[in-house]
Design an enzyme around this catalytic site. Structure first.
Site, PDB file in Angstrom:
ATOM      1  N   LYS A  24      15.794 -13.197  11.071  1.00  0.00           N
ATOM      2  CA  LYS A  24      16.706 -13.988  10.240  1.00  0.00           C
ATOM      3  C   LYS A  24      17.350 -13.139   9.141  1.00  0.00           C
ATOM      4  CE  LYS A  24      14.622 -18.445  11.136  1.00  0.00           C
ATOM      5  NZ  LYS A  24      13.968 -19.640  10.577  1.00  0.00           N
ATOM      6  N   LYS A  26      17.616  -9.790   9.137  1.00  0.00           N
ATOM      7  CA  LYS A  26      18.464  -8.764   9.757  1.00  0.00           C
ATOM      8  C   LYS A  26      19.799  -9.382  10.159  1.00  0.00           C
ATOM      9  CE  LYS A  26      14.911  -5.684  11.516  1.00  0.00           C
ATOM     10  NZ  LYS A  26      14.374  -4.982  12.674  1.00  0.00           N
ATOM     11  N   ILE A  28      21.384 -11.779   8.622  1.00  0.00           N
ATOM     12  CA  ILE A  28      22.233 -11.891   7.417  1.00  0.00           C
ATOM     13  C   ILE A  28      22.918 -10.544   7.174  1.00  0.00           C
ATOM     14  CG2 ILE A  28      22.203 -12.212   4.901  1.00  0.00           C
ATOM     15  CD1 ILE A  28      19.871 -14.163   5.279  1.00  0.00           C
ATOM     16  N   ARG A  47       5.121  -6.952   8.596  1.00  0.00           N
ATOM     17  CA  ARG A  47       3.845  -6.646   9.240  1.00  0.00           C
ATOM     18  C   ARG A  47       2.875  -7.822   9.060  1.00  0.00           C
ATOM     19  NH1 ARG A  47       1.274  -8.268   5.595  1.00  0.00           N
ATOM     20  NH2 ARG A  47       0.550  -7.288   3.689  1.00  0.00           N
ATOM     21  N   SER A 118       0.328  -0.776 -13.282  1.00  0.00           N
ATOM     22  CA  SER A 118       0.386   0.414 -12.420  1.00  0.00           C
ATOM     23  C   SER A 118       1.778   1.034 -12.412  1.00  0.00           C
ATOM     24  CB  SER A 118       0.012   0.017 -10.985  1.00  0.00           C
ATOM     25  OG  SER A 118       0.943  -0.934 -10.488  1.00  0.00           O
ATOM     26  N   GLU A 143       4.452 -13.753   2.474  1.00  0.00           N
ATOM     27  CA  GLU A 143       4.920 -13.146   1.224  1.00  0.00           C
ATOM     28  C   GLU A 143       6.181 -12.327   1.489  1.00  0.00           C
ATOM     29  OE1 GLU A 143       2.465 -11.010  -2.134  1.00  0.00           O
ATOM     30  OE2 GLU A 143       2.998  -9.554  -0.591  1.00  0.00           O
ATOM     31  N   ASN A 152      10.690   0.907  -3.395  1.00  0.00           N
ATOM     32  CA  ASN A 152       9.942   1.005  -2.134  1.00  0.00           C
ATOM     33  C   ASN A 152       9.327   2.399  -1.970  1.00  0.00           C
ATOM     34  OD1 ASN A 152       9.123  -0.151   0.404  1.00  0.00           O
ATOM     35  ND2 ASN A 152      10.575   1.248   1.365  1.00  0.00           N
ATOM     36  N   ILE A 157       4.252   5.341  -1.633  1.00  0.00           N
ATOM     37  CA  ILE A 157       3.429   6.512  -1.947  1.00  0.00           C
ATOM     38  C   ILE A 157       2.213   6.115  -2.782  1.00  0.00           C
ATOM     39  CG2 ILE A 157       3.445   8.659  -3.304  1.00  0.00           C
ATOM     40  CD1 ILE A 157       6.295   9.047  -2.083  1.00  0.00           C
ATOM     41  N   GLU A 158       2.436   5.270  -3.776  1.00  0.00           N
ATOM     42  CA  GLU A 158       1.322   4.848  -4.631  1.00  0.00           C
ATOM     43  C   GLU A 158       0.270   4.116  -3.820  1.00  0.00           C
ATOM     44  OE1 GLU A 158      -0.505   2.123  -7.798  1.00  0.00           O
ATOM     45  OE2 GLU A 158       0.364   1.665  -5.871  1.00  0.00           O
TER      46      GLU A 158
END
Ligand code: 0O2
Ligand code: 0O2
Length: 273
Positions: A24, A26, A28, A47, A118, A143, A152, A157-158
């Protein structure tokens, strides 16, 4: 039933939800691109949380096994990446407009204005999403994380460092990560300041590539429909314009080619008219 089978059947609707929601968002993005308009969505990933991570999180949060699907909000996770900070809020509004239609917003968390200790920045929306399964409708929690490319980059990486150090990241690395998060936020600010320039350049590129696609598709139709001489002539003119012409020259050429074709055969934006 053994444990593995149980997990597999529990996670099946989550997998379906992730696939559907990804498609959905993608769609848009593709709609904007086909209309030669700027898309606030750059790319989408998704995922289903790994079983080991579900078990570990349930333990950490004291969630009993029979309450996991009700209380764990990110078993299904979708990430929507944007180029600029203001795109995030455009995407949030797109999602809000769908509230009560194909998804139901449970709550929102603005970790951009209210970023985590963080350094983590993203906008989260928890939704309920109805999935049609072979055994009837099942409503699951998902979520949606909406973030810029810079956010991102930092979070990816974090997250891997957190995994390596199991939350006990050495102080020095933690301090550097906080500084890196600030640098990523500064990068977003700087890019935001020149976004008009960037967007115009990207739109010009997109428009040119769509026009070239339409020209080459239509030249091919011309040759396939027996007008070989005209097809070669147009191909030669296209080659010359490609070398030294402008976008306006390409649009004029496309117009001329179209006049040679029966209307129903003209290809535009990848579709038959
Ligand atoms: P497109 O049109 O190339 O964007 P699947 O494995 O089939 O369930 P999917 O979507 O193939 O699902 O894989 P995933 O891992 O959920 O999402 C990866 C998508 O994000 C791919 O796009 C990648 O090209 C895209 N992606 C990842 N990193 C970047 C990035 O840094 N920039 C951009 N622009 N895209 C990125 P698709 O789905 O192949 O489609
Ligand atoms: P995954 O699949 O490994 O990404 P929590 O109890 O803090 O773990 P909570 O309260 O359920 O999570 O929700 P929160 O804090 O909104 O975080 C949910 C998700 O946001 C996390 O999922 C991460 O994906 C992302 N996130 C939150 N804080 C950070 C952070 O400091 N760094 C990074 N890299 N990501 C963060 P999980 O549980 O890590 O799962």
């Amino acid at each position: 039933m053994n444990k593995i089978r149980e997990w597999k059947s529990v996670l099946l609707p989550y997998d379906q939800a992730v696939q559907e929601i990804k498609i959905k968002f993608k769609a848009i993005r593709n709609e904007y691109r086909e209309m030669n308009e700027y898309s606030p969505i750059e790319f989408v990933t998704g995922r289903v949380k790994k079983i080991s991570s579900i078990i570990e999180k349930a333990k950490r949060r004291d969630i009993p096994e029979n309450m996991i699907t009700e209380l764990m909000e990110d078993i299904a996770g979708i990430r929507i990446m944007c180029q600029f900070k203001d795109d995030i809020y455009k995407v949030v509004n797109l999602i809000r407009k769908r509230d009560g239609k194909d998804l139901f917003i449970v709550y929102e968390k603005d970790y951009i204005n209210d970023y985590k200790e963080s350094g983590y920045r993203s906008y989260h929306i928890i939704i309920k999403y109805p999935v049609q399964t072979a055994f009837g409708e099942k409503e699951i929690l998902a979520e949606l994380q909406i973030r810029t490319l810079a956010m991102n980059f930092w979070a990816t990486i974090e997250h891997s460092l957190k995994y390596k150090y199991k939350e006990n990241i050495p102080d020095e690395i933690e301090a550097r990560l906080i500084r890196a998060a600030e640098a990523a936020a500064l990068l977003d600010e700087e890019m935001y300041e020149i976004r008009k320039e960037i967007i115009n350049a990207q739109l010009a590129f997109e428009e040119k590539s769509n026009t070239v696609r339409d020209i080459t598709d239509n030249i091919q139709i011309l040759s396939l429909s027996g007008n070989m001489k005209e097809a070669i002539e147009f191909q030669n003119r296209f080659d010359r314009i490609w070398e030294s012409g402008t976008q306006d020259d390409l649009i004029d050429l496309l117009g001329e080619i179209k006049e040679y074709l029966p209307r129903y055969k003209i290809l535009e934006n990848g579709h038959k008219e």
